[in-house]
Design a protein around this motif. Structure first.
Motif, PDB file in Angstrom:
ATOM      1  N   LYS A 191      20.370   6.490   4.264  1.00 22.93           N
ATOM      2  CA  LYS A 191      21.627   7.245   4.292  1.00 22.93           C
ATOM      3  C   LYS A 191      22.349   7.177   2.951  1.00 22.93           C
ATOM      4  O   LYS A 191      22.826   8.199   2.432  1.00 22.93           O
ATOM      5  N   LYS A 192      22.417   5.983   2.392  1.00 19.37           N
ATOM      6  CA  LYS A 192      23.112   5.777   1.123  1.00 19.37           C
ATOM      7  C   LYS A 192      22.459   6.556  -0.011  1.00 19.37           C
ATOM      8  O   LYS A 192      23.128   7.061  -0.920  1.00 19.37           O
ATOM      9  N   ASN A 193      21.144   6.700   0.046  1.00 20.44           N
ATOM     10  CA  ASN A 193      20.395   7.369  -1.026  1.00 20.44           C
ATOM     11  C   ASN A 193      19.947   8.782  -0.652  1.00 20.44           C
ATOM     12  O   ASN A 193      19.086   9.362  -1.311  1.00 20.44           O
ATOM     13  N   LYS A 194      20.541   9.312   0.401  1.00 21.30           N
ATOM     14  CA  LYS A 194      20.330  10.702   0.823  1.00 21.30           C
ATOM     15  C   LYS A 194      18.859  11.035   1.076  1.00 21.30           C
ATOM     16  O   LYS A 194      18.361  12.101   0.697  1.00 21.30           O
TER      17      LYS A 194
ATOM     18  N   ILE B  52      12.334   2.246   9.758  1.00 20.98           N
ATOM     19  CA  ILE B  52      12.878   2.732   8.480  1.00 20.98           C
ATOM     20  C   ILE B  52      14.276   2.147   8.283  1.00 20.98           C
ATOM     21  O   ILE B  52      15.095   2.160   9.202  1.00 20.98           O
ATOM     22  N   ASN B  53      14.556   1.650   7.091  1.00 24.07           N
ATOM     23  CA  ASN B  53      15.880   1.104   6.775  1.00 24.07           C
ATOM     24  C   ASN B  53      16.892   2.256   6.723  1.00 24.07           C
ATOM     25  O   ASN B  53      16.972   2.994   5.741  1.00 24.07           O
ATOM     26  N   GLN B  54      17.654   2.386   7.810  1.00 25.77           N
ATOM     27  CA  GLN B  54      18.576   3.514   7.969  1.00 25.77           C
ATOM     28  C   GLN B  54      19.704   3.489   6.933  1.00 25.77           C
ATOM     29  O   GLN B  54      20.091   4.526   6.396  1.00 25.77           O
ATOM     30  N   ASP B  55      20.215   2.314   6.674  1.00 27.04           N
ATOM     31  CA  ASP B  55      21.344   2.192   5.740  1.00 27.04           C
ATOM     32  C   ASP B  55      20.959   2.634   4.334  1.00 27.04           C
ATOM     33  O   ASP B  55      21.695   3.374   3.677  1.00 27.04           O
TER      34      ASP B  55
ATOM     35  N   VAL C 121      10.488  -1.406   0.071  1.00 25.84           N
ATOM     36  CA  VAL C 121       9.596  -0.239   0.025  1.00 25.84           C
ATOM     37  C   VAL C 121      10.356   1.001  -0.421  1.00 25.84           C
ATOM     38  O   VAL C 121       9.941   1.707  -1.350  1.00 25.84           O
ATOM     39  N   LEU C 122      11.491   1.287   0.229  1.00 28.56           N
ATOM     40  CA  LEU C 122      12.254   2.494  -0.091  1.00 28.56           C
ATOM     41  C   LEU C 122      12.763   2.485  -1.533  1.00 28.56           C
ATOM     42  O   LEU C 122      12.768   3.525  -2.203  1.00 28.56           O
TER      43      LEU C 122
ATOM     44  N   GLU D 120       0.827  -1.207   0.000  1.00 27.42           N
ATOM     45  CA  GLU D 120       0.000   0.000   0.000  1.00 27.42           C
ATOM     46  C   GLU D 120       0.862   1.258   0.000  1.00 27.42           C
ATOM     47  O   GLU D 120       0.537   2.251  -0.669  1.00 27.42           O
ATOM     48  N   ILE D 121       1.962   1.221   0.767  1.00 25.64           N
ATOM     49  CA  ILE D 121       2.891   2.358   0.763  1.00 25.64           C
ATOM     50  C   ILE D 121       3.474   2.541  -0.634  1.00 25.64           C
ATOM     51  O   ILE D 121       3.555   3.671  -1.149  1.00 25.64           O
ATOM     52  N   ILE D 122       3.870   1.436  -1.242  1.00 28.19           N
ATOM     53  CA  ILE D 122       4.463   1.492  -2.588  1.00 28.19           C
ATOM     54  C   ILE D 122       3.464   2.062  -3.595  1.00 28.19           C
ATOM     55  O   ILE D 122       3.808   2.922  -4.413  1.00 28.19           O
TER      56      ILE D 122
END
Length: 308
Positions: free
Chosen positions: A92-95, A86-89, A66-67, A44-46
């Motif tokens: 961060k990698k994708n700003k 939230i996937n922090q890595d 999702v991200l 649903e988020i997607i």
């Protein structure tokens, strides 16, 4: 500012005040709103967020899949403090900016913790249920004064709880990865090891950081506790093994249990069967005043992030 799209993914938003929505419109945001009145699932988020620039988020999960699907996303602004959903890595990698509202949650979480503690100590809920069954039955409770109260996690919320409990004359045992020794010494509080806290506390309160990735209390820990401990968790459900809690209740290691958070939410498990268990549906910050302030801060955080 160039027009942007924002998904309001939080399950509830602007029920008490429409100011955040007005601010978003005033700042050229097209709004896509979660009207399902529940936590969104990944698909649903997607679907809702595939072309949005920003998200005002609740507790729904933003994992790698999702991200990666949110191709335009630049900012996720949490209505609340925890960002472990939230996937922090990847962010961060994708700003992708991750923002939250940490200060506003301190008082309501502390107040719910103290409310649960007083209720369980004095067995208010148990006697209330008896009275409603037309039973006039008095049950001995316990004072908080002079009790050893262990607080696992002494960040902003844990500190506030400790300061409130000082007025009750409790003896506090603190445990945290980071030690604020200057503050503790000033208040005459004592930092101890986790094992010492578990073995010696009459009451255990959990306010551990959302960075904690493992269970803090397992079966072996509950077996170490004094008999008749009161245990309250208003932090993260994953920090306690729920099957171990059942052992604690059945063996009377735990005389009173208060939970606002669970491994799987919504919760409908076995703990709801026990009369000496208080359960609330993840509402520690769910007061009118706090909710309005959190939504306003989350909205302003998002708007400001696109002005930089």
């Amino acid at each position: 500012m160039k027009k942007k799209k924002v998904l309001i993914a939080a399950s509830t938003f602007c029920e008490l005040s429409k100011i955040p929505l007005k601010l978003l419109k005033k700042n050229n945001f097209d709004i896509i709103k979660n009207n399902l009145q529940r936590r969104l699932k990944a698909n649903e988020i997607i679907k809702m967020g595939k072309n949005v620039d920003g998200i005002i988020a609740g507790l729904e999960t933003y994992n790698y899949k999702v991200l990666k699907s949110l191709i335009k996303i630049k900012c996720i602004s949490r209505v609340g403090v925890g960002v472990d959903n939230i996937n922090q890595d990847y962010a961060k990698k994708n700003k992708i900016k991750i923002l939250n509202t940490p200060k506003v949650v301190v008082e309501p979480v502390a107040q719910l913790t103290i409310g649960m503690l007083l209720n369980l100590s004095r067995k208010i809920n148990i006697m209330n249920n008896s009275m409603k069954k037309k039973l006039w039955k008095k049950i001995y409770g316990n004072d908080i004064t002079h009790k050893k109260i262990g607080i696992i996690g002494v960040g902003q919320i844990g500190k506030r709880v400790a300061e409130i409990l000082l007025a009750f004359g409790a003896q506090l045992l603190l445990n945290d990865i980071k030690k604020n020794t200057k503050w503790a010494k000033k208040q005459n509080f004592k930092y101890v090891s986790l094992k010492h806290l578990i073995k010696n506390s009459d009451i255990i309160l959990i306010h551990a950081s959302n960075k904690m990735k493992r269970e803090i209390l397992r079966l072996s820990d509950i077996k170490m506790m004094k008999d008749g401990v009161i245990l309250i968790n208003c932090s993260r459900g994953k920090l306690i093994n729920e099957k171990a809690l059942e052992y604690g209740l059945k063996s009377k290691k735990i005389s009173g249990l208060g939970l606002d958070v669970f491994n799987k939410e919504p919760y409908s498990g076995n703990l709801s069967k026990y009369n000496n268990v208080l359960l609330t549906p993840h509402i520690a910050t769910f007061t009118k005043e706090t909710r309005m302030q959190m939504e306003l801060e989350a909205t302003n955080n998002l708007i400001k992030s696109f002005k930089k």
